[in-house]
Design a protein around this motif. Structure first.
Motif, PDB file in Angstrom:
ATOM      1  N   VAL A  42       0.856  -1.193   0.000  1.00 18.58           N
ATOM      2  CA  VAL A  42       0.000   0.000   0.000  1.00 18.58           C
ATOM      3  C   VAL A  42       0.892   1.245   0.000  1.00 18.58           C
ATOM      4  CG1 VAL A  42      -1.837   1.225   1.223  1.00 18.58           C
ATOM      5  CG2 VAL A  42      -1.801  -1.279   1.249  1.00 18.58           C
ATOM      6  N   HIS A  43       0.652   2.138  -0.967  1.00 18.43           N
ATOM      7  CA  HIS A  43       1.433   3.384  -1.058  1.00 18.43           C
ATOM      8  C   HIS A  43       0.702   4.559  -0.424  1.00 18.43           C
ATOM      9  CE1 HIS A  43       4.735   2.336  -3.981  1.00 18.43           C
ATOM     10  NE2 HIS A  43       3.993   1.257  -4.001  1.00 18.43           N
ATOM     11  N   ALA A  44      -0.618   4.615  -0.597  1.00 22.16           N
ATOM     12  CA  ALA A  44      -1.379   5.767  -0.091  1.00 22.16           C
ATOM     13  C   ALA A  44      -2.795   5.332   0.254  1.00 22.16           C
ATOM     14  CB  ALA A  44      -1.413   6.882  -1.131  1.00 22.16           C
ATOM     15  N   VAL A  45      -3.350   6.002   1.268  1.00 22.79           N
ATOM     16  CA  VAL A  45      -4.722   5.761   1.736  1.00 22.79           C
ATOM     17  C   VAL A  45      -5.402   7.114   1.850  1.00 22.79           C
ATOM     18  CG1 VAL A  45      -6.072   5.066   3.776  1.00 22.79           C
ATOM     19  CG2 VAL A  45      -4.198   3.621   2.975  1.00 22.79           C
ATOM     20  N   SER A  46      -6.638   7.221   1.375  1.00 22.28           N
ATOM     21  CA  SER A  46      -7.380   8.471   1.603  1.00 22.28           C
ATOM     22  C   SER A  46      -8.520   8.213   2.578  1.00 22.28           C
ATOM     23  CB  SER A  46      -7.904   9.072   0.297  1.00 22.28           C
ATOM     24  OG  SER A  46      -9.056   8.393  -0.146  1.00 22.28           O
ATOM     25  N   LEU A  47      -8.858   9.246   3.338  1.00 24.21           N
ATOM     26  CA  LEU A  47      -9.883   9.130   4.379  1.00 24.21           C
ATOM     27  C   LEU A  47     -11.221   9.670   3.892  1.00 24.21           C
ATOM     28  CD1 LEU A  47      -7.878  10.284   7.545  1.00 24.21           C
ATOM     29  CD2 LEU A  47      -8.319   7.944   6.749  1.00 24.21           C
ATOM     30  N   ASN A  48     -12.290   9.143   4.483  1.00 32.01           N
ATOM     31  CA  ASN A  48     -13.659   9.580   4.205  1.00 32.01           C
ATOM     32  C   ASN A  48     -14.348   9.954   5.509  1.00 32.01           C
ATOM     33  OD1 ASN A  48     -14.006   8.918   1.238  1.00 32.01           O
ATOM     34  ND2 ASN A  48     -13.279   6.960   2.022  1.00 32.01           N
ATOM     35  N   TYR A  49     -15.406  10.741   5.402  1.00 32.42           N
ATOM     36  CA  TYR A  49     -16.236  11.080   6.572  1.00 32.42           C
ATOM     37  C   TYR A  49     -16.671   9.810   7.299  1.00 32.42           C
ATOM     38  CZ  TYR A  49     -20.151  13.084   9.231  1.00 32.42           C
ATOM     39  OH  TYR A  49     -21.014  13.456  10.232  1.00 32.42           O
ATOM     40  N   ARG A  50     -16.940   8.759   6.536  1.00 36.13           N
ATOM     41  CA  ARG A  50     -17.310   7.451   7.097  1.00 36.13           C
ATOM     42  C   ARG A  50     -16.289   6.966   8.132  1.00 36.13           C
ATOM     43  NH1 ARG A  50     -15.389   2.249   5.005  1.00 36.13           N
ATOM     44  NH2 ARG A  50     -16.965   0.616   5.260  1.00 36.13           N
ATOM     45  N   ALA A  70     -10.345   2.417   7.159  1.00 35.18           N
ATOM     46  CA  ALA A  70     -10.156   3.016   5.831  1.00 35.18           C
ATOM     47  C   ALA A  70     -10.454   2.026   4.705  1.00 35.18           C
ATOM     48  CB  ALA A  70      -8.771   3.624   5.665  1.00 35.18           C
ATOM     49  N   SER A  71     -11.065   2.580   3.652  1.00 37.33           N
ATOM     50  CA  SER A  71     -11.515   1.770   2.518  1.00 37.33           C
ATOM     51  C   SER A  71     -10.765   2.079   1.239  1.00 37.33           C
ATOM     52  CB  SER A  71     -13.006   2.016   2.287  1.00 37.33           C
ATOM     53  OG  SER A  71     -13.251   3.405   2.091  1.00 37.33           O
ATOM     54  N   ASP A  72     -10.024   3.186   1.197  1.00 38.69           N
ATOM     55  CA  ASP A  72      -9.521   3.704  -0.084  1.00 38.69           C
ATOM     56  C   ASP A  72      -8.003   3.679  -0.141  1.00 38.69           C
ATOM     57  OD1 ASP A  72     -12.191   4.316   0.002  1.00 38.69           O
ATOM     58  OD2 ASP A  72     -11.974   6.302  -0.880  1.00 38.69           O
ATOM     59  N   MET A  73      -7.474   2.950  -1.129  1.00 42.45           N
ATOM     60  CA  MET A  73      -6.012   2.886  -1.218  1.00 42.45           C
ATOM     61  C   MET A  73      -5.556   2.762  -2.665  1.00 42.45           C
ATOM     62  SD  MET A  73      -4.407  -0.258  -2.004  1.00 42.45           S
ATOM     63  CE  MET A  73      -5.289  -1.371  -3.084  1.00 42.45           C
ATOM     64  N   SER A  74      -4.274   3.083  -2.854  1.00 39.52           N
ATOM     65  CA  SER A  74      -3.582   2.801  -4.106  1.00 39.52           C
ATOM     66  C   SER A  74      -2.269   2.141  -3.736  1.00 39.52           C
ATOM     67  CB  SER A  74      -3.335   4.098  -4.873  1.00 39.52           C
ATOM     68  OG  SER A  74      -2.650   3.852  -6.085  1.00 39.52           O
ATOM     69  N   GLY A  75      -1.888   1.115  -4.503  1.00 41.92           N
ATOM     70  CA  GLY A  75      -0.663   0.399  -4.164  1.00 41.92           C
ATOM     71  C   GLY A  75      -0.107  -0.364  -5.354  1.00 41.92           C
ATOM     72  N   THR A  76       0.858  -1.230  -5.072  1.00 38.22           N
ATOM     73  CA  THR A  76       1.556  -1.989  -6.121  1.00 38.22           C
ATOM     74  C   THR A  76       1.472  -3.474  -5.811  1.00 38.22           C
ATOM     75  OG1 THR A  76       3.134  -0.157  -6.245  1.00 38.22           O
ATOM     76  CG2 THR A  76       3.751  -2.185  -7.357  1.00 38.22           C
ATOM     77  N   GLY A 339     -11.618  18.815  -0.955  1.00 39.74           N
ATOM     78  CA  GLY A 339     -11.298  17.556  -1.619  1.00 39.74           C
ATOM     79  C   GLY A 339     -10.911  16.491  -0.599  1.00 39.74           C
ATOM     80  N   LYS A 340      -9.726  15.901  -0.753  1.00 39.24           N
ATOM     81  CA  LYS A 340      -9.389  14.705   0.009  1.00 39.24           C
ATOM     82  C   LYS A 340      -8.162  14.888   0.916  1.00 39.24           C
ATOM     83  CE  LYS A 340     -11.146  11.238  -0.512  1.00 39.24           C
ATOM     84  NZ  LYS A 340     -12.288  10.663   0.233  1.00 39.24           N
ATOM     85  N   VAL A 341      -8.173  14.098   1.993  1.00 38.48           N
ATOM     86  CA  VAL A 341      -7.045  14.017   2.934  1.00 38.48           C
ATOM     87  C   VAL A 341      -6.391  12.640   2.747  1.00 38.48           C
ATOM     88  CG1 VAL A 341      -6.376  14.056   5.369  1.00 38.48           C
ATOM     89  CG2 VAL A 341      -8.259  15.513   4.567  1.00 38.48           C
ATOM     90  N   VAL A 342      -5.073  12.652   2.541  1.00 38.51           N
ATOM     91  CA  VAL A 342      -4.353  11.427   2.187  1.00 38.51           C
ATOM     92  C   VAL A 342      -3.267  11.103   3.218  1.00 38.51           C
ATOM     93  CG1 VAL A 342      -2.757  10.429   0.468  1.00 38.51           C
ATOM     94  CG2 VAL A 342      -4.833  11.608  -0.281  1.00 38.51           C
ATOM     95  N   ILE A 343      -3.102   9.811   3.493  1.00 36.77           N
ATOM     96  CA  ILE A 343      -1.999   9.308   4.313  1.00 36.77           C
ATOM     97  C   ILE A 343      -1.056   8.565   3.371  1.00 36.77           C
ATOM     98  CG2 ILE A 343      -1.342   7.758   6.196  1.00 36.77           C
ATOM     99  CD1 ILE A 343      -4.266   8.237   7.295  1.00 36.77           C
ATOM    100  N   GLN A 344       0.190   9.055   3.261  1.00 39.53           N
ATOM    101  CA  GLN A 344       1.159   8.403   2.383  1.00 39.53           C
ATOM    102  C   GLN A 344       1.948   7.364   3.178  1.00 39.53           C
ATOM    103  OE1 GLN A 344       3.446  10.988  -0.118  1.00 39.53           O
ATOM    104  NE2 GLN A 344       4.785   9.355  -0.805  1.00 39.53           N
ATOM    105  N   ILE A 345       1.938   6.139   2.684  1.00 39.76           N
ATOM    106  CA  ILE A 345       2.551   5.037   3.416  1.00 39.76           C
ATOM    107  C   ILE A 345       3.911   4.679   2.835  1.00 39.76           C
ATOM    108  CG2 ILE A 345       2.225   2.612   4.109  1.00 39.76           C
ATOM    109  CD1 ILE A 345      -0.812   3.226   4.139  1.00 39.76           C
ATOM    110  N   ALA A 346       4.045   4.791   1.497  1.00 41.51           N
ATOM    111  CA  ALA A 346       5.324   4.504   0.839  1.00 41.51           C
ATOM    112  C   ALA A 346       5.523   5.507  -0.287  1.00 41.51           C
ATOM    113  CB  ALA A 346       5.315   3.074   0.276  1.00 41.51           C
ATOM    114  N   GLU A 347       6.776   5.684  -0.686  1.00 44.99           N
ATOM    115  CA  GLU A 347       7.075   6.597  -1.802  1.00 44.99           C
ATOM    116  C   GLU A 347       6.469   6.046  -3.094  1.00 44.99           C
ATOM    117  OE1 GLU A 347       8.739   9.605  -1.663  1.00 44.99           O
ATOM    118  OE2 GLU A 347       8.640   9.306   0.507  1.00 44.99           O
ATOM    119  N   ASP A 348       6.160   6.926  -4.021  1.00 45.63           N
ATOM    120  CA  ASP A 348       5.640   6.480  -5.317  1.00 45.63           C
ATOM    121  C   ASP A 348       6.677   5.649  -6.060  1.00 45.63           C
ATOM    122  OD1 ASP A 348       3.150   7.472  -5.110  1.00 45.63           O
ATOM    123  OD2 ASP A 348       3.201   8.574  -7.000  1.00 45.63           O
TER     124      ASP A 348
END
Length: 348
Positions: A42-50, A70-76, A339-348
């Protein structure tokens, strides 16, 4: 590739749901993918009001004990089970909000596979996912940007391009400048529609003006903002409303929508006040009211094509490092973001 996979992973959990301060960071083994699963870094996670509702135990659905939020992520993709043909190691992916919602309408069973509530979410360094639950991240977006899509963007896409799709030249009203509303404004503009957006702050409105929103209403200076909407539309009302306020704004939305227009009910960030006589108000104008339950993987894939074709860049308000996840929750709760608040977990 397998040799570079660590044996340990860190994940945030809510052992109690008594607010953001309940969030704890724990270490555990990196899971091994089953035959039909892939392991994702997991590289990044974004947060929701949920996620704030889950943190405080106010979410109106079952929450797993000691849940990873958290439900939203982007990764490799970093490894895959022996039966997985659809993904290669190194591909950039996002997971669908409900892991098993592939196409068509949701079912109660499918809704039970929503990440970060009934099952563990994505605020972790490594996680396995069923191969069928993933989509390719848009090529034009960074991981931080792509992490904003699974809940907010798919929800906005489903509202505007679902059964009654927005047409070029129609007018869309987006309530507020949170994640869903801003992404809905961007999707509406990419689809050729005109956007009216409301906010409590002129600074936030300036941000969405740069995205192409044509009409800006500060609801602090115009508490009767529905009258401004009717003024802008020469009394006709808007074609579509992205209704994230819920009961606190619903009466104003009914006043703002055109006869036989659409109100897409998505959230309740404006509180749970009583709304009186909704059925009669809906009937009198022949309004289409539709509750949006995020959407299937097929909608996510359609959304990503729209994002790539129009080079839509989600608005990321602020990025926090993994160690500051609690501060990210607090920033979201303070509603200072656009817009969105993001937690970065790893470098791109």
């Amino acid at each position: 590739m397998a040799s570079s996979i660590p044996s340990k992973t860190r994940a945030y959990r809510f052992p109690k749901t008594e607010g953001i301060q309940s969030l704890v960071l724990e270490e555990g083994p990196v899971p091994q993918p089953k035959a039909n699963e892939v392991l994702v870094k997991v590289h990044a996670v974004s947060l929701n009001y949920r996620d704030l509702l889950i943190a405080s135990g106010q979410y109106p659905a079952a929450i797993k004990a000691n849940v990873i939020p958290a439900s939203d992520m982007s990764g490799t993709v970093i490894s895959r089970g022996e039966d997985v043909k659809s993904w290669q190691v190194g591909e950039r992916v996002c997971a669908n909000f409900c892991l098993d919602h592939i196409y068509g309408d949701a079912t109660a069973g499918v809704m039970g596979t929503a990440l970060g509530a009934g099952i563990d979410g994505v605020l972790t360094e490594y996680r396995t996912f069923p191969a069928h639950s993933l989509v390719k991240a848009p090529a034009n977006l960074s991981h931080n940007e792509a992490s904003t899509l699974p809940c907010a963007a798919v929800t906005a896409y489903n509202a505007l391009l679902g059964p009654r799709p927005v047409k070029a030249g129609e007018i869309v009203l987006c309530i507020g400048t949170g994640g869903v509303s801003v992404l809905a404004a961007q999707i509406a503009i990419a689809s050729g529609a005109e956007v009216i957006i409301t906010s409590s702050s002129d600074e936030k409105l300036e941000v969405v003006k740069k995205l192409g929103a044509k009409h800006l209403i500060n609801y602090k200076t115009h508490p009767e903002w529905e009258k401004e909407v009717l003024k802008i539309t020469n009394g006709r009302g808007v074609d579509h409303i992205i209704e994230v306020g819920g009961p606190g704004t619903f009466d104003k939305s009914i006043a703002s929508v055109r006869v036989q227009g659409s109100i897409h009910v998505i959230g309740f960030v404006a509180g749970l006040d009583e709304v009186s006589n909704v059925p009669m108000k809906v009937l009198q104008k022949g309004i289409n009211v539709r509750g949006i339950l995020v959407g299937p993987r097929s909608s996510f894939e359609d959304l990503n094509r729209l994002i790539e074709a129009n080079d839509v860049k989600p608005v990321v308000s602020k990025v926090f490092p993994f160690e500051q996840a609690k501060e990210a929750f607090e920033f979201l709760q303070a509603q200072k973001h656009v817009g969105k608040v993001v937690i970065q977990i790893a470098e791109d």
